[in-house]
Motif scaffolding. Sequence first.
Motif, mmCIF file in Angstrom:
data_model
loop_
_atom_site.group_PDB
_atom_site.id
_atom_site.type_symbol
_atom_site.label_atom_id
_atom_site.label_comp_id
_atom_site.label_asym_id
_atom_site.label_seq_id
_atom_site.Cartn_x
_atom_site.Cartn_y
_atom_site.Cartn_z
ATOM 1 N N TYR A 165 1.284 11.559 -11.772
ATOM 2 C CA TYR A 165 0.818 11.905 -10.431
ATOM 3 C C TYR A 165 0.388 10.641 -9.681
ATOM 4 C CZ TYR A 165 -2.176 13.675 -6.733
ATOM 5 O OH TYR A 165 -2.740 13.915 -5.509
ATOM 6 N N GLU A 166 -0.339 9.760 -10.371
ATOM 7 C CA GLU A 166 -0.815 8.520 -9.737
ATOM 8 C C GLU A 166 0.357 7.688 -9.227
ATOM 9 O OE1 GLU A 166 -3.952 7.898 -9.088
ATOM 10 O OE2 GLU A 166 -4.471 9.775 -10.100
ATOM 11 N N GLY A 167 1.378 7.575 -10.058
ATOM 12 C CA GLY A 167 2.562 6.813 -9.681
ATOM 13 C C GLY A 167 3.254 7.406 -8.470
ATOM 14 N N THR A 168 3.283 8.729 -8.417
ATOM 15 C CA THR A 168 3.920 9.416 -7.293
ATOM 16 C C THR A 168 3.170 9.117 -5.997
ATOM 17 O OG1 THR A 168 4.680 11.151 -8.783
ATOM 18 C CG2 THR A 168 4.687 11.672 -6.433
ATOM 19 N N MET A 169 1.855 9.078 -6.062
ATOM 20 C CA MET A 169 1.052 8.746 -4.889
ATOM 21 C C MET A 169 1.265 7.281 -4.480
ATOM 22 S SD MET A 169 -0.198 11.571 -3.982
ATOM 23 C CE MET A 169 1.026 12.587 -4.815
ATOM 24 N N GLU A 170 1.449 6.426 -5.484
ATOM 25 C CA GLU A 170 1.711 5.008 -5.219
ATOM 26 C C GLU A 170 3.057 4.856 -4.511
ATOM 27 O OE1 GLU A 170 2.594 1.030 -7.832
ATOM 28 O OE2 GLU A 170 1.568 2.692 -8.825
ATOM 29 N N TRP A 171 4.057 5.601 -4.991
ATOM 30 C CA TRP A 171 5.377 5.590 -4.351
ATOM 31 C C TRP A 171 5.246 5.986 -2.881
ATOM 32 C CZ3 TRP A 171 7.512 10.053 -2.196
ATOM 33 C CH2 TRP A 171 8.760 9.858 -1.601
ATOM 34 N N LEU A 172 4.448 7.026 -2.645
ATOM 35 C CA LEU A 172 4.275 7.540 -1.291
ATOM 36 C C LEU A 172 3.669 6.476 -0.376
ATOM 37 C CD1 LEU A 172 4.708 10.192 0.226
ATOM 38 C CD2 LEU A 172 2.360 10.822 -0.349
#
Length: 134
Positions: A51-58
Amino acid sequence: AMSKENVEFLRLGYEALERGDLDTFKALSRERLDPEFEFHHVWDGRVFKGYEGTMEWLSDTRETWKDYKQQVEEILDLGEHVVVVLGISAQGAGSGVPVAQEFAVVWTFDGDTVVRARSFTSRAEALEAAGVPK
């Protein structure tokens, strides 16, 4: 069946992103992403985790691109894999250079949990990666 729910989950997630509804996008991500989820990004070869990585991508995407828009063109239900074909348009935040291109993501599920996503710069490549014969 499960894969129909997975298609619906992806549709809702992409629609939320399209209209800038980050709360819905975050809630869906939190609910369905495996803690070990990996998003392999074709543009820079980076891997975003969980989830953290997905937010970073965003946030990276929003910093790198101005007027970033992605439009779902097609969602293909292949059971364990779901392929989402997108049209992306944006402008380089620094350069102002407009970009428009096809983009396709192979989403891999274990039941109703998303375990992996891999992006490609064409529908054909994505389908091949998902094991669809040419």
